[in-house]
Scaffold this active site. Structure first.
Site, PDB file in Angstrom:
ATOM      1  N   HIS A  14      -6.553  -1.214  11.287  1.00  0.00           N
ATOM      2  CA  HIS A  14      -5.998  -1.931  10.024  1.00  0.00           C
ATOM      3  C   HIS A  14      -6.680  -3.080   9.599  1.00  0.00           C
ATOM      4  O   HIS A  14      -7.163  -3.929  10.214  1.00  0.00           O
ATOM      5  CB  HIS A  14      -4.361  -2.378  10.589  1.00  0.00           C
ATOM      6  CG  HIS A  14      -3.580  -2.906   9.498  1.00  0.00           C
ATOM      7  ND1 HIS A  14      -3.456  -2.128   8.259  1.00  0.00           N
ATOM      8  CD2 HIS A  14      -2.835  -3.836   9.358  1.00  0.00           C
ATOM      9  CE1 HIS A  14      -2.474  -2.575   7.676  1.00  0.00           C
ATOM     10  NE2 HIS A  14      -2.217  -3.775   7.884  1.00  0.00           N
TER      11      HIS A  14
ATOM     12  N   GLN B 180       0.719  -1.258   0.043  1.00  0.00           N
ATOM     13  CA  GLN B 180       0.041  -0.097   0.013  1.00  0.00           C
ATOM     14  C   GLN B 180       0.716   1.327   0.074  1.00  0.00           C
ATOM     15  O   GLN B 180       0.201   2.392  -0.140  1.00  0.00           O
ATOM     16  CB  GLN B 180      -1.028  -0.129   1.079  1.00  0.00           C
ATOM     17  CG  GLN B 180      -0.129   0.305   2.540  1.00  0.00           C
ATOM     18  CD  GLN B 180      -1.115   0.062   3.573  1.00  0.00           C
ATOM     19  OE1 GLN B 180      -1.339  -1.098   4.084  1.00  0.00           O
ATOM     20  NE2 GLN B 180      -1.484   1.339   4.392  1.00  0.00           N
TER      21      GLN B 180
ATOM     22  N   CYS C 262      -5.226   0.488   3.641  1.00  0.00           N
ATOM     23  CA  CYS C 262      -5.156  -1.085   3.881  1.00  0.00           C
ATOM     24  C   CYS C 262      -6.675  -1.711   3.766  1.00  0.00           C
ATOM     25  O   CYS C 262      -6.689  -2.902   3.303  1.00  0.00           O
ATOM     26  CB  CYS C 262      -4.731  -1.229   5.426  1.00  0.00           C
ATOM     27  SG  CYS C 262      -5.824  -0.353   6.480  1.00  0.00           S
TER      28      CYS C 262
END
Length: 474
Positions: free
Chosen positions: A421, A279, A285
């Site tokens: 995340h 990323q 993410c």
């Protein structure tokens, strides 16, 4: 005890209450600590597959902690000898090759109470590096504007002291390995200070690790904790904008019982997982977690693996925030609104939020719906085995310095209700008595275990079961 990539760790155990203190090694103690370390090094020579002999080079620092006993943690380096283990030690000479390891020595009273017994171990040795002072002093550090400076020049800034030589060498190896470039000398010195502080953070993480995870220097080691979170984990996951349906296992054909679950399972072995992606410096993410799930679901439904475009979600998802974060639960709805996802090669990733340029004729994959999965890890196993990889939210605070092993930090370091995340569960297994999930990350193949990490399974570690979702494809 803590692992730090600037040296090796020595542990001596006696009795006492809990506290901790870092001490410099005095000249009178140097010989004592080195004598203990040599016992560990000798065992290392006996057990390692290395053909050449290693000897203790230097002890650098000792940490004394009191936790059910007195523990002395001593950081050392080993030097490679020019002779094999079979040759006589008297004929050996030191080379310029060094190694950083973890040496543990426990001092125990013998069974019948006569004297002390030393139990020594060496583990987690780091990569070898060359000690060449001239080369070290004149080694260039690249700057953004085409210039460079040497370590010798930086020493004049009185920031590199003799006791910093080992950590400096680690910092320079870090710069080379990850092709780091800094704006100017001041930025170099700033990043070195951060690097040194992170060494202490790594040690603390390792000391409190309950699994088998090893922490150390990674490509994020020149970032403060705050910088890391702002760049890689910028979004605190909350309730999705679109309410999600709860998964109906029976309707979706998930009928496997807990007793029938295989002991281990890995969708990578069955062709349902694309290569590890990166990323970059973009908080996207959530997009990678979403496409990973859709890629797996499409493979199961259509028997075809297609690498899908995260950039399409970053640019065209009107609910989430691109590089500033988002939620897979929102992204599924946006995929349906857009009509599907283009393949990666048609809409490639560049790690920046841009104007949407979706070409509908290039759409390769669609989904029919999405569901939230139960907050139960056994149920997640059942869905995974039957329906493919699972998108999850996770508290990733400890992953900045993850190297390898099964992650199981204390809850205080990884609160399960502070998700920040998005990642992808692709399988599960067991290491000794440690059950784990196999998790695909989006920080590139040079991070962790070739882009993956293993997370302790069964105790909702870091919130693994709090927001697990999946797309549905007919």
């Amino acid at each position: 005890m803590g692992i730090i990539s600037t040296g090796c760790l020595l542990l001596i155990v006696l009795l006492s209450p809990t506290t901790s203190k870092v001490l410099p090694i005095s000249e009178e103690d140097q010989l004592l600590y080195e004598s203990f370390a040599r016992k560990g090094v000798e065992k290392f020579n006996q057990q390692s597959n290395d053909a050449y002999r290693w000897e203790l080079d230097r002890a650098w620092e000792v940490e004394r902690s009191l936790s059910g006993g007195i523990h002395y943690s001593i950081f050392v380096t080993l030097v490679k000898m020019d002779c094999t283990k079979q040759q006589k030690r008297e004929t050996c000479k030191k080379t310029d090759t060094l190694k950083k390891c973890l040496v543990e020595i426990s001092r125990r009273v013998k069974r019948h109470g006569y004297g002390l017994k030393d139990v020594a171990h060496v583990r987690n040795c780091e990569e070898e590096f060359t000690r060449n002072i001239e080369k070290f002093n004149h080694r260039n550090i690249k700057l953004e504007h085409g210039n460079s400076i040497t370590v010798q020049e930086l020493r004049k800034a009185k920031i590199i002291k003799p006791r910093d030589y080992v950590i400096w060498n680690s910092f320079l190896d870090f710069i080379d390995r990850h092709d780091k470039q800094y704006d100017d000398k001041h930025e170099v010195l700033k990043r070195f200070r951060v690097f040194k502080k992170n060494a202490k953070v790594i040690r603390e993480l390792q000391k409190n690790e309950q699994g088998s995870a090893v922490y150390g220097f990674t490509k994020f080691s020149d970032m403060t904790t705050r910088e890391f979170k702002e760049t890689m984990l910028p979004y605190q996951w909350e309730e999705p904008v679109y309410p999600m349906d709860q998964a109906d296992f029976e309707k979706e054909g998930v009928t496997i019982t807990e007793d029938d679950l295989p002991e281990s399972f890995d969708w990578r072995e069955k062709g349902a997982v694309t290569q590890v992606k990166n990323q970059g410096n973009c908080g996207s993410c959530w997009a990678f977690s979403t496409t990973g799930n859709v890629e797996g679901a499409w493979f199961l439904a259509k028997n075809k693996l297609v690498s899908l475009s995260e950039q399409e979600l970053v640019d065209c998802d009107s609910v989430d925030q691109g590089c500033n974060g988002g939620l897979p639960s929102n992204a599924y709805k946006e995929i349906i609104r857009m009509g599907g996802l283009e393949p990666e090669n048609a809409y490639p990733y560049d790690g920046r939020g841009e104007t949407c340029h979706l070409v509908r004729k290039d759409i390769a994959v669609y989904i029919n719906g999405s569901v939230e999965l139960p907050h139960d890890e056994v149920q997640l196993q059942k869905w995974l085995v039957t329906k493919g990889p699972i998108s999850i939210g996770l508290n990733a605070n400890t992953l900045q310095f993850y190297r390898h092993g099964v992650v199981h930090p204390f809850k205080i370091f990884c609160e399960p209700f502070m998700l920040n995340h998005g990642v992808l569960i692709v399988g599960y297994g067991k290491e000794g008595r440690k059950p784990y999930w196999i998790v695909k990350n989006s920080w590139g193949p040079t991070w962790g275990e070739k882009g993956y990490f293993r997370l302790y399974r069964g105790k909702n570690v870091c919130g693994v079961q709090e927001l697990a979702t999946s797309s549905l494809i007919n």
